[in-house]
Design an enzyme around this catalytic site. Structure first.
Site: not given
Ligand code: NAD
Length: 482
Positions: A227, A261
């Site tokens: 991720e 993010c």
């Protein structure tokens, strides 16, 4: 570095690594003894985690606030605690269905046999978490891994030491070490963690460290879910309501001071409304955070090093003559490392702010002539983790959806696809591989084992040697039905 500091650090690291070895061996042994935890055991673990999150929320909020310098209680509640609890509740409510074997069709010539996919726990799972949403990004993957019947070790970031201690303490009090444990330590512990032969490793963090983690895991053939980050564009189409888009972009960019993010990394705006776009984003930012220096609503940058990196990105743009506008800045000392939203209008593409993931409240705004132009810009870079598109023109929207590849997309808002527990969350290419959340997370942490159940009326032996004319006829028949 003074000799005793070096010594203390070294022994800390050794402690982390020793603890990791002990926990891994303990969980492996527990797995060998009980490789398939029942529904009841898994549901109990999820309930335990929900209780833990609810019972200690004030401690978590205070620890994250202290680790950041300032982080709003509401940001921690909305973007960490509630997200983690919602994921755990969804898993608990759907667990029975997820655990069920999935029947798949068996071709006519194999009937009456049956084929099924049977989810099976992988064993011992490792989770490496970053500092930016340190609670959610540790516990949300753990929810998926526990639901799938695994044993889990989490390694939080060394940049959130207070939260790590609270997590360690609360998890140790609520869980058996053989089910869920936290191991803390510096980068050395992270390196050792990635080298541990887990049955699956989920890493959340930067693309550069992700590459190192993937290399280390490859030595053990440990499967990894990565991720990662990247430059996520926000595309404003000509057909968009500019004020609504600006509001959404300002919120997505300023939540956690841009240390998200999936924050919009830069904006692609119609070239004839570049200035209006910047003004609209600035206005929206002022309404969200009227006084960033003094409000508790606006998060601090996590460390001096990260603060200096962001300042350097903005300074480079200023030195190169780019048009810059700081929203709500005073030239005060920023005692809590608070950085104002900094808009950079039409910067040269070779600037740092256009080459690396910004990961802070700096927002380049670039002009594009059309949907084609926006697609071409996005496709020149690496595949982003998220993409945002604002507008009403369905044709332009579908062009962007069809011709760009990103981890996920939100149309007419920012961030929101990540909050949809039933949508898989993950990157693609340089922004990551694999996904979790909801059922996708359960599948990620399961071996989806194909099992073929032969029938006692099976006719397959008719195809065994010695081959005869009958075999030929049967082969012709099969060719007709496949
Ligand atoms: P990072 O890569 O510096 O660190 C992440 C974790 O890896 C930390 O726990 C760290 O201790 C550990 N680590 C560091 N070096 C290691 C090594 N050599 N081997 C193993 N582990 C090591 O990332 P960060 O600064 O904590 O987080 C910011 C980055 O994470 C940004 O790029 C952001 O986009 C990305 N991110 C991605 C997601 C997502 O869900 N895709 C979520 C949050 C953050």
């Amino acid at each position: 570095m003074p000799a005793d500091t070096a010594h203390t650090r070294r022994s800390d690291m050794t402690d982390g690594e020793t603890e990791l070895k002990r926990l891994f061996a303990l969980q492996k042994a527990a797995y060998a003894q009980a490789p398939f935890p029942s529904y009841d055991e898994r549901a109990a673990n999820l309930a335990r985690l929900i209780r833990l999150l609810e019972a200690h929320e004030d401690k978590f909020i205070a620890a994250i606030n202290a680790d950041f310098g300032n982080r709003s209680r509401y940001e921690t509640l909305i973007a960490e605690i509630i997200v983690a609890i919602a994921g755990a509740k969804l898993a608990r409510n759907n667990l029975k269905r997820w655990m069920r074997p999935r029947g798949v069709a068996t071709p006519l010539h194999f009937l009456p046999a049956k084929s099924r996919i049977e989810p099976q726990p992988l064993g011992v799972v490792g989770i490496i978490a970053p500092w930016n949403y340190p609670l959610q990004l540790a516990f949300a993957p753990a929810v998926a891994a526990l639901a799938a019947g695994n044993r889990v070790i989490i390694k939080p970031s060394e940049l959130t030491p207070r939260l790590s201690e609270v997590m360690k303490e609360t998890v140790a009090a609520a869980f058996e070490e053989r089910d869920l444990a936290i191991v803390t330590g510096g980068v050395e512990t992270g390196v050792a963690f990635a080298q541990t032969p887990f049955d699956h490793l989920l890493f959340t963090g930067s693309t550069s460290v992700g590459r190192r983690v993937a290399e280390a895991a490859a030595k053990n053939l440990t499967p990894v879910t990565l991720e990662l980050g990247g430059k996520s564009p926000a595309i404003i189409d000509k057909s968009a309501n500019l004020d609504a888009a600006a509001k959404s972009i300002a919120y997505g960019k300023m939540l956690n001071a841009g240390q998200t993010c999936v924050a919009p990394d830069y904006v692609l705006a119609p070239k004839d409304s570049l200035d209006q776009t910047a003004d609209a984003i600035a206005n929206a930012a002022r309404i969200l955070y009227p006084a960033i220096d003094t409000t508790d609503d606006y998060a601090s940058i996590i460390s001096d090093r990260h603060f200096d990196r962001l300042k350097a990105l903005a300074n480079e743009a200023r030195d190169r003559g780019a048009t810059i506008s700081e929203i709500g800045s005073s030239n005060a000392l920023h005692p809590q490392r608070k950085l104002p939203l900094t808009l950079i209008i039409d910067p040269p593409l070779d600037l740092g702010v256009m080459r690396e993931e910004v990961f802070g409240p700096i927002l380049p705004i670039l002009p594009v002539a059309s949907a084609e132009d926006a697609v071409a810009h996005v496709n020149k870079g690496e595949r982003p983790l998220a993409l945002y598109w604002y507008g009403k023109d369905a044709e332009a929207r579908d062009k962007v959806l069809d011709e760009t590849v990103s981890g996920g997309v939100t149309i007419n808002d920012s961030l929101m696809h990540v909050a949809q527990e039933n949508l898989p969350f993950g990157g693609v290419g340089q922004s990551g591989s694999g996904a979790y959340h909801g059922e996708a997370g359960f599948v990620t942490f399961s071996h989806m084992k194909p099992v073929f159940y032969q029938s006692r009326f099976a006719s397959g032996s008719l195809l065994h040697p010695p081959y005869t004319e009958k075999t030929g006829k049967l082969v012709s028949l099969i060719r007709k039905i496949i």
